[in-house]
Each structure stands twice: as structure tokens, then as C-alpha cells.
Design a protein around this motif. Sequence first.
Motif, mmCIF file in Angstrom:
data_model
loop_
_atom_site.group_PDB
_atom_site.id
_atom_site.type_symbol
_atom_site.label_atom_id
_atom_site.label_comp_id
_atom_site.label_asym_id
_atom_site.label_seq_id
_atom_site.Cartn_x
_atom_site.Cartn_y
_atom_site.Cartn_z
ATOM 1 N N GLU A 128 2.749 -6.503 -1.418
ATOM 2 C CA GLU A 128 3.426 -7.547 -0.315
ATOM 3 C C GLU A 128 4.750 -6.533 0.763
ATOM 4 N N SER A 129 4.859 -5.550 0.306
ATOM 5 C CA SER A 129 5.712 -4.502 1.028
ATOM 6 C C SER A 129 4.664 -5.243 2.383
ATOM 7 N N TYR A 130 3.849 -4.183 2.860
ATOM 8 C CA TYR A 130 2.560 -3.891 3.837
ATOM 9 C C TYR A 130 2.579 -4.400 4.732
ATOM 10 N N HIS A 131 2.864 -4.273 5.589
ATOM 11 C CA HIS A 131 2.648 -4.891 6.754
ATOM 12 C C HIS A 131 1.513 -4.610 7.740
ATOM 13 N N PHE A 132 0.494 -6.322 7.816
ATOM 14 C CA PHE A 132 -0.848 -5.855 8.408
ATOM 15 C C PHE A 132 -0.785 -6.239 10.076
ATOM 16 N N ARG A 133 -0.801 -5.452 11.032
ATOM 17 C CA ARG A 133 -0.284 -5.595 12.370
ATOM 18 C C ARG A 133 -1.439 -6.124 13.721
ATOM 19 N N THR A 134 -2.823 -6.286 13.154
ATOM 20 C CA THR A 134 -3.905 -6.198 13.860
ATOM 21 C C THR A 134 -5.113 -7.037 13.015
ATOM 22 N N GLY A 135 -5.541 -8.218 13.308
ATOM 23 C CA GLY A 135 -6.419 -9.163 12.648
ATOM 24 C C GLY A 135 -7.829 -8.341 12.498
ATOM 25 N N ALA A 136 -8.020 -6.963 12.923
ATOM 26 C CA ALA A 136 -9.249 -6.341 12.829
ATOM 27 C C ALA A 136 -8.828 -5.252 11.598
ATOM 28 N N GLU A 137 -7.696 -5.116 11.236
ATOM 29 C CA GLU A 137 -7.180 -4.520 10.478
ATOM 30 C C GLU A 137 -7.456 -5.320 8.783
ATOM 31 N N VAL A 138 -7.308 -6.579 8.662
ATOM 32 C CA VAL A 138 -6.987 -7.240 7.616
ATOM 33 C C VAL A 138 -9.120 -7.387 7.651
ATOM 34 N N ASN A 139 -9.038 -7.724 8.381
ATOM 35 C CA ASN A 139 -11.264 -7.859 8.059
ATOM 36 C C ASN A 139 -12.151 -6.917 7.686
ATOM 37 N N LYS A 140 -10.677 -5.273 7.978
ATOM 38 C CA LYS A 140 -11.350 -4.347 7.952
ATOM 39 C C LYS A 140 -11.852 -4.173 6.198
#
Length: 300
Positions: free
Chosen positions: A145-157
Motif C-alpha cells: 500500500e505504500s508503493y506509489h504508482f506513477r503511470t498507467g503503463a506501470e500498472v498495466n505492466k
Amino acid sequence: MAVAASQRSMLSEQSKMSAASQAERSVLEDEFKWLLKEEVHSVLKQLQDILKEASRRFSMPAAGLESQLKQENFILGSSTMDQVKGVLTLQGDALTQADIHLKMAKSNQVMHFAFRDDKQWKMQQIQDARNHVTQALQLLSSRDESYHFRTGAEVNKLMDAVMLQLTRARNRLTTPATLTLPELASSGLMKMFTPPMPGDVMVNFYTNLSKLCLTVYQLHVLQPNTTKNFKPSGSSVLHNPGAMFELNNTKFEVSHVHKVECVVPWLNDTLVFFTISLQLCQQLKDKISVFSSYWNYRPF
């Protein structure tokens, strides 16, 4: 004068549209920030909960606790098909006992075979599926939960990596390995039984969806004068009567094939969990795609 007024009006409209566009962009950016910060982690938590349940279905004991792993007995055969009957004992990803009664086609004699006491047969499909679930959970836990996703591409990966493991897990349970008849004849499975399997009988165990399957092949030796029509069969999950093969310079033909199966409820549960998890992953990817123009936008 009229032209100047018209130009002023157009500039005013353009200014309003620009302001509206900026406001819309600002709203979208805020929604995208919220998606990356809150909703993504909510979905990851749901996925972890579901896959932990799937993992429990594959329950494997800790070292030294083998006796605590539940043994389940499954009855094979039916009243309408008495050529093959049996009871299989499944413990985790291993068949610990197989008790088979086979009515021989030529003699109508009923033969009985069981696993030797010192033998167990590892169900590789179940073991592999469990390993893929474990890898999917490791991927999810690497982004707490502490991790910060910065882009949608990162989530998709991340979603693509999790979906790959889940698809492989599902495919292992739904797609049995194809074998040639010589591979089956020379496999370790033929050495599991007491009394030993006769040379004209072969068996195979596998899972197909939520079912545990047993296939029994009865064979006959081809005479030398029939070798001109000899056509060895290739790899298959299930070989049909008439299939031919050669082993140790002897040519055989499959005369009878018997397949019996039973449903394993917890395998059905895991397949449902895989489907739900894959849907959650895809839904999150679909939401990300709405903000595709911001995939490389870094909100912070």
C-alpha cells in the motif's frame, strides 16, 4: 465594425472553450491521481485475497507436517461402464494410492492393481498450477500500500505479469500434456503398481478442468506380416483404438480404450478464482485505458 465584433465573439468563445478544456483536464488529472493512489491498491488487495483462497485449495504442508495434509478419496467408474472401476487417493498434488479394477477385453477376467506402498505419483499439472499462483501472489505483494504508482503503463505492466501467471495456472489444469504411446509405456507410472502392469495394459492420470481422469489402454501385438500397414501415432492426450506404436522392437496396436473420471470440487473452486482474478485485472486495465492520454503523465 461587424467583422471586428464577430472576431471578438469568436475569440471569446475560444477562450471559454479553452477554459472548459482546462477544467476538464484538471478533473481528469485528479481522477487519474485518485485511481493510481487508491483504486489500484484496492484492486491489488482484492486480488491477493482471492489468490490466497486459491492457494489454500492447493494446501501443501510445512516440512515435517505431511501427515496433516488431507487425503481425499475419489471413486472412478459408473454402473453403466464396468470395464474400469477404481478409487484414487489425492493428497495435495500427489496421488498416494490408486486402486484399479480392470475387466480384460479378451478373457473378461477382472484384474486388480494398486500402487505399491512405497510409491506416490506426482500430479505435475496441479503442482505447476500452484507454483504459478505463488508467483502471482509474489508479484502482487511486491507493491504494498505504500508503493506509489506513477503511470498507467506501470500498472498495466504489473497486471500483464499477474494475468500471465494466472493464465498459465489455468492452462495447466485445463490442458493435459500430450504423450506418445512409447513415452507412456516407458514412463515411471507403469512401475508404480502391484502386481506389475502386464505388457498389454497402459494407464495414464491427468486433470482436465476440475476432473481427475484415468485412461486405460489395452493393447495387442501386431504380427510381422502386418508391418507394411504400420503407421505409428503421434502425441495425444487420448489415443483411440487402432493407434499403433513400437517399443523394444515390438509393434503394438491399441485395441480398447477406457476413460473414467471424477470431479475434484476444490479444483473447480480454483478455476473460478482464476476467472474472477483475470476479470479484475482486465477491468483495472480498462479503467487505465480511459486515461490513455495521461499514461506518461506524472502527477507528482
